[in-house]
Scaffold this active site. Structure first.
Site, PDB file in Angstrom:
ATOM      1  N   LYS A 100     -56.324 -37.501  -4.656  1.00 28.83           N
ATOM      2  CA  LYS A 100     -55.942 -38.268  -3.450  1.00 28.83           C
ATOM      3  C   LYS A 100     -56.210 -37.530  -2.160  1.00 28.83           C
ATOM      4  O   LYS A 100     -56.474 -38.135  -1.128  1.00 28.83           O
ATOM      5  CB  LYS A 100     -54.472 -38.688  -3.510  1.00 28.83           C
ATOM      6  CG  LYS A 100     -53.476 -37.527  -3.479  1.00 28.83           C
ATOM      7  CD  LYS A 100     -52.650 -37.486  -4.706  1.00 28.83           C
ATOM      8  CE  LYS A 100     -52.170 -36.102  -5.006  1.00 28.83           C
ATOM      9  NZ  LYS A 100     -51.594 -35.987  -6.333  1.00 28.83           N
ATOM     10  N   GLU A 124     -59.598 -44.903  -8.920  1.00 25.17           N
ATOM     11  CA  GLU A 124     -58.400 -45.657  -9.314  1.00 25.17           C
ATOM     12  C   GLU A 124     -57.198 -44.746  -9.550  1.00 25.17           C
ATOM     13  O   GLU A 124     -56.059 -45.104  -9.241  1.00 25.17           O
ATOM     14  CB  GLU A 124     -58.712 -46.462 -10.586  1.00 25.17           C
ATOM     15  CG  GLU A 124     -57.580 -47.325 -11.094  1.00 25.17           C
ATOM     16  CD  GLU A 124     -57.180 -48.405 -10.102  1.00 25.17           C
ATOM     17  OE1 GLU A 124     -57.961 -49.324  -9.863  1.00 25.17           O
ATOM     18  OE2 GLU A 124     -56.065 -48.309  -9.553  1.00 25.17           O
ATOM     19  N   LYS A 200     -51.424 -41.333  -0.527  1.00 24.22           N
ATOM     20  CA  LYS A 200     -51.580 -42.498  -1.417  1.00 24.22           C
ATOM     21  C   LYS A 200     -51.426 -43.817  -0.656  1.00 24.22           C
ATOM     22  O   LYS A 200     -52.197 -44.753  -0.877  1.00 24.22           O
ATOM     23  CB  LYS A 200     -50.566 -42.402  -2.558  1.00 24.22           C
ATOM     24  CG  LYS A 200     -50.887 -41.253  -3.526  1.00 24.22           C
ATOM     25  CD  LYS A 200     -49.749 -41.021  -4.503  1.00 24.22           C
ATOM     26  CE  LYS A 200     -50.067 -39.915  -5.498  1.00 24.22           C
ATOM     27  NZ  LYS A 200     -48.896 -39.523  -6.295  1.00 24.22           N
TER      28      LYS A 200
HETATM   29  N1  HSE Z   1     -46.901 -34.799  -7.805  1.00 30.41           N
HETATM   30  C1  HSE Z   1     -47.313 -36.155  -8.018  1.00 30.41           C
HETATM   31  C2  HSE Z   1     -46.093 -36.975  -8.462  1.00 30.41           C
HETATM   32  C3  HSE Z   1     -48.393 -36.162  -9.062  1.00 30.41           C
HETATM   33  O1  HSE Z   1     -45.038 -36.405  -8.734  1.00 30.41           O
HETATM   34  O2  HSE Z   1     -46.169 -38.199  -8.483  1.00 30.41           O
HETATM   35  C4  HSE Z   1     -49.265 -37.371  -9.049  1.00 30.41           C
HETATM   36  O3  HSE Z   1     -50.001 -37.508  -7.876  1.00 30.41           O
END
Ligand code: HSE
Length: 398
Positions: A100, A124, A200
């Site tokens: 990401k 994805e 994200k």
């Molecule tokens: N550190 C992230 C989480 C991992 O805990 O969701 C996935 O991107």
């Protein structure tokens, strides 16, 4: 048969190789031909591993190998991931990434490079792990403008908040617990300060609008200040606290932010507990959609990467993502963003303050946790000005 290489043979990269091997026949049926992992790029050695003899040290051994048409990037970070991915796209290879940070920072340039070389750059797994959400936003909900994306996009923090609310753990105990279970990194700031969710939601908002939403413009606040007292009083008012990445379209105004928000007990996001992720999407004609699943972890993430590889084989001319984010979408100044708020004071602040904040419904209080209620629609600055000094916490309602 298509040959694939993996950049970064860590948790996710090795999960992709295992998936390609274990699901070989199924993947061949889905893709129309076999996908075989032939090289991995890593500085480490992997004695006893199935790829032990296929480890290479230089990107040129992959970008310059004409037999490799598919590349998986699971290195993380932007340097050297960006230059490696770009080199592979320029060499006419499809690239699939779970990273990401890379997509949020360099998505437009990499999509443009992919388009110029008639290959795919797919990602994805970069938001929501195993949850199919990029592809639905790109291809399935295009008939109706997306007006809202509310996502629980970080498993670590959602797990911690569940522990705080259901097991009564304080923040430090919940963090230790998440670290012991391997959810949180040793340095957990990307999770708990919201940076991971920020990248994200910027990616998801970009996919929904077909314009680049720069993560640097997204106001971001993590969960570090949340207390068990906040959670206890919020629950008594009928809400749960969740770290949300949000994007909202209101006429011509676009808002995005990451912050802890109160979610009503009857909202589908309230039911999302533990390390699970979910993305709630709304449009005026389509109504409400909800995507739910594992947002992290070796095999859930590898499954999304593998599906992207299959898409590359199915679409050899590129174009799976049919836009390049060449336009930037500028977000509306977040200080204009009004909402109702949960406010908690050390003690009842008095009628004048309650009225100034437009208190709605009942208040709840306890000797240990203080006094809390829901306000009318206000900006963050209005809340601070009207609440005065006794204010201990203020969180927006989703
Ligand atoms: N550190 C992230 C989480 C991992 O805990 O969701 C996935 O991107």
């Amino acid at each position: 048969m298509k040959k694939a290489a993996v950049l970064g043979y860590g948790n996710i990269g090795s999960g992709v190789v295992s998936t390609l091997i274990e699901n070989r026949e199924h993947i061949a049926r889905m893709a129309g031909e076999e996908i075989v992992p032939v090289k991995v790029l890593d500085l480490r050695s992997f004695p006893g591993d199935v790829m032990e003899k296929n480890v290479v040290r230089n990107i040129e051994e992959i970008s310059g190998d004409p037999e490799i048409s598919l590349v998986v990037e699971t290195m993380g970070g932007t340097d050297p991931a960006f230059s490696f991915v770009k080199a592979c796209l320029e060499a006419g290879k499809h690239v699939v990434s779970s990273n990401k940070e890379l997509v949020a920072a360099h998505g437009p340039e990499l999509l443009q490079t992919a388009a110029e070389h008639k290959v795919n750059f797919l990602f994805e797994a970069s938001a929501g792990g195993a949850i199919p959400i990029i592809r639905p936003l790109v291809t399935c909900v295009t008939g109706d403008p997306v007006t809202k994306i509310y996502g629980i996009l970080n498993g670590t923090t959602n797990y911690m908040l569940t522990q705080m609310s259901e097991a009564g753990m304080d923040y430090d105990a919940a963090l230790r617990n998440a670290q012991e279970l391997g959810f949180a990194e040793r340095n957990p700031s990307a999770d708990v300060e919201g940076f991971d969710s920020c990248r994200k939601i910027a990616i998801l908002a970009s996919m929904a609008t077909h314009s680049f939403v720069n993560f640097k413009e997204v106001p971001t606040e993590g969960i570090v200040h949340i207390t068990v007292a906040d959670m206890e009083l919020a629950e008594r008012l009928g809400y749960g606290l969740r770290l949300l990445g949000t994007f909202r379209r209101e006429n011509f105004r676009m808002f995005a932010r990451v912050c802890p928000m109160l979610v009503r007990a009857d909202h589908p996001l309230y039911a999302v507990k533990g390390a699970m992720n979910a993305v709630f999407v709304q449009g005026s004609k389509m109504g409400d959609l909800m995507f739910y699943g594992q947002g992290a972890g070796k095999y859930p993430t590898a499954s999304a990467v593998t599906a992207d590889l299959i898409s590359c084989v199915r679409h050899p001319e590129g174009g799976e993502i049919p836009f390049t984010l060449s336009e930037t979408l500028h977000l509306t100044d977040a200080s204009m963003d009004r909402s109702r708020w949960f406010v908690r004071f050390s003690a009842n602040p008095g009628k004048k303050v309650r009225d100034a904040l437009g208190k709605e419904g009942k208040a709840v209080s306890s000797a240990e946790n203080g006094f809390a209620f829901i306000t009318g629609e206000l900006t963050g600055q209005e809340v601070r000005e009207k609440a005065g000094e006794g204010l201990l916490a203020a969180y927006r309602l989703a």
